[in-house]
Enzyme design. Sequence first.
Site, PDB file in Angstrom:
ATOM      1  N   HIS A 150     -61.514  -7.775  23.360  1.00  0.00           N
ATOM      2  CA  HIS A 150     -60.431  -7.901  24.471  1.00  0.00           C
ATOM      3  C   HIS A 150     -60.388  -7.240  25.590  1.00  0.00           C
ATOM      4  O   HIS A 150     -59.766  -7.396  26.678  1.00  0.00           O
ATOM      5  CB  HIS A 150     -59.126  -7.981  23.806  1.00  0.00           C
ATOM      6  CG  HIS A 150     -58.426  -6.490  23.702  1.00  0.00           C
ATOM      7  ND1 HIS A 150     -58.521  -5.787  22.754  1.00  0.00           N
ATOM      8  CD2 HIS A 150     -57.809  -5.750  24.661  1.00  0.00           C
ATOM      9  CE1 HIS A 150     -57.790  -4.830  22.444  1.00  0.00           C
ATOM     10  NE2 HIS A 150     -57.324  -4.481  23.909  1.00  0.00           N
ATOM     11  N   GLU A 163     -70.631  15.014  32.322  1.00  0.00           N
ATOM     12  CA  GLU A 163     -70.725  13.648  32.253  1.00  0.00           C
ATOM     13  C   GLU A 163     -72.004  13.028  32.534  1.00  0.00           C
ATOM     14  O   GLU A 163     -72.800  13.388  33.194  1.00  0.00           O
ATOM     15  CB  GLU A 163     -69.610  13.037  33.133  1.00  0.00           C
ATOM     16  CG  GLU A 163     -68.238  13.544  33.299  1.00  0.00           C
ATOM     17  CD  GLU A 163     -68.020  14.841  33.983  1.00  0.00           C
ATOM     18  OE1 GLU A 163     -66.969  15.291  34.281  1.00  0.00           O
ATOM     19  OE2 GLU A 163     -69.199  15.659  34.444  1.00  0.00           O
ATOM     20  N   GLU A 202     -67.381  13.038  28.692  1.00  0.00           N
ATOM     21  CA  GLU A 202     -66.000  13.013  29.399  1.00  0.00           C
ATOM     22  C   GLU A 202     -64.942  13.761  28.538  1.00  0.00           C
ATOM     23  O   GLU A 202     -64.908  13.523  27.289  1.00  0.00           O
ATOM     24  CB  GLU A 202     -65.187  11.783  29.896  1.00  0.00           C
ATOM     25  CG  GLU A 202     -66.177  11.035  30.894  1.00  0.00           C
ATOM     26  CD  GLU A 202     -65.517  11.530  32.277  1.00  0.00           C
ATOM     27  OE1 GLU A 202     -64.939  12.490  32.416  1.00  0.00           O
ATOM     28  OE2 GLU A 202     -65.851  10.562  33.288  1.00  0.00           O
ATOM     29  N   ASP A 226     -62.062  -8.742  16.993  1.00  0.00           N
ATOM     30  CA  ASP A 226     -62.103  -8.216  18.047  1.00  0.00           C
ATOM     31  C   ASP A 226     -62.997  -7.221  18.340  1.00  0.00           C
ATOM     32  O   ASP A 226     -62.805  -5.873  18.491  1.00  0.00           O
ATOM     33  CB  ASP A 226     -60.811  -7.757  18.160  1.00  0.00           C
ATOM     34  CG  ASP A 226     -60.469  -6.974  19.715  1.00  0.00           C
ATOM     35  OD1 ASP A 226     -61.193  -7.256  20.930  1.00  0.00           O
ATOM     36  OD2 ASP A 226     -59.163  -6.320  19.957  1.00  0.00           O
ATOM     37  N   VAL A 231     -61.335  14.872  36.270  1.00  0.00           N
ATOM     38  CA  VAL A 231     -62.080  16.085  36.503  1.00  0.00           C
ATOM     39  C   VAL A 231     -63.479  15.970  36.406  1.00  0.00           C
ATOM     40  O   VAL A 231     -64.001  15.476  35.566  1.00  0.00           O
ATOM     41  CB  VAL A 231     -61.553  17.613  36.187  1.00  0.00           C
ATOM     42  CG1 VAL A 231     -62.425  18.531  36.279  1.00  0.00           C
ATOM     43  CG2 VAL A 231     -60.092  17.749  36.376  1.00  0.00           C
ATOM     44  N   SER A 243     -57.381   1.157  23.772  1.00  0.00           N
ATOM     45  CA  SER A 243     -58.101   0.124  23.321  1.00  0.00           C
ATOM     46  C   SER A 243     -59.599   0.062  23.256  1.00  0.00           C
ATOM     47  O   SER A 243     -60.140   0.668  24.472  1.00  0.00           O
ATOM     48  CB  SER A 243     -57.886  -1.259  24.048  1.00  0.00           C
ATOM     49  OG  SER A 243     -56.418  -2.046  23.765  1.00  0.00           O
ATOM     50  N   ASN A 245     -61.731  15.481  30.448  1.00  0.00           N
ATOM     51  CA  ASN A 245     -60.683  15.272  31.351  1.00  0.00           C
ATOM     52  C   ASN A 245     -61.264  14.322  32.460  1.00  0.00           C
ATOM     53  O   ASN A 245     -62.136  14.447  32.999  1.00  0.00           O
ATOM     54  CB  ASN A 245     -60.097  16.578  32.028  1.00  0.00           C
ATOM     55  CG  ASN A 245     -59.261  16.229  33.132  1.00  0.00           C
ATOM     56  OD1 ASN A 245     -58.965  15.380  33.528  1.00  0.00           O
ATOM     57  ND2 ASN A 245     -58.437  17.228  33.117  1.00  0.00           N
TER      58      ASN A 245
END
Length: 242
Positions: free
Chosen positions: A60, A82, A72, A104, A77, A196, A74
């Site tokens: 979905h 990352e 990641e 799903d 920031v 999700s 935060n």
Amino acid sequence: MISLVFVLLIGAAFATEDDKIVGGYECKAYSQTHQVSLNSGYHFCGGSLVNENWVVSAAHCYKSRVEVRLGEHNIKVTEGSEQFISSSRVIRHPNYSSYNIDNDIMLIKLSKPATLNTYVQPVALPTSCAPAGTMCTVSGWGNTMSSTADSNKLQCLNIPILSYSDCNNSYPGMITNAMFCAGYLEGGKDSCQGDSGGPVVCNGELQGVVSWGYGCAEPGNPGVYAKVCIFNDWLTSTMASY
């Protein structure tokens, strides 16, 4: 019948929102190295890195193109850990139903392999289905419904898998064999909007994908999760095909 249809539509409405952790705690930074953020100019869903090329999320959450953000903590920031990698394929389960949010689950192939390091590591797919009572960790950047918890920082929550009877009693006639419930029937702790597609990890294995529920942390309405263990064959064969 009209009321039943209305209830199902409400469920679908909740399920198509981006699901967040309520009543949890800030994860220890980079402790959930499999957790990814799906981004289309903003965080809209979570996901789980299962190998250097593939991410598992919820069907979905589908968009034809997404940016996968790994490493990641935060999300507001730049922390230097990352990796931002675009998708090359986004593949929903062929039997996904938007009507009852069944099957799903979705695979995202990265356009280049993720660099595995201290901040980015895959989570194992399940070797078997976890039984009721198993304690698991759900994580995400969703709505904390709290004035103090910072949803920009990854939130964690420890939840037990509930029995099929408890799950079915909470959502009569709506739970398929591709779903399970986890959380607390008394309410107060749950995944919610913004989480999700994110992981439910039990004993080091990805057992669940955040899928749907009625409200967030409401008594008698635990979170409902896609049951990853029944999709192992589809996941492995699909990843091998592309």
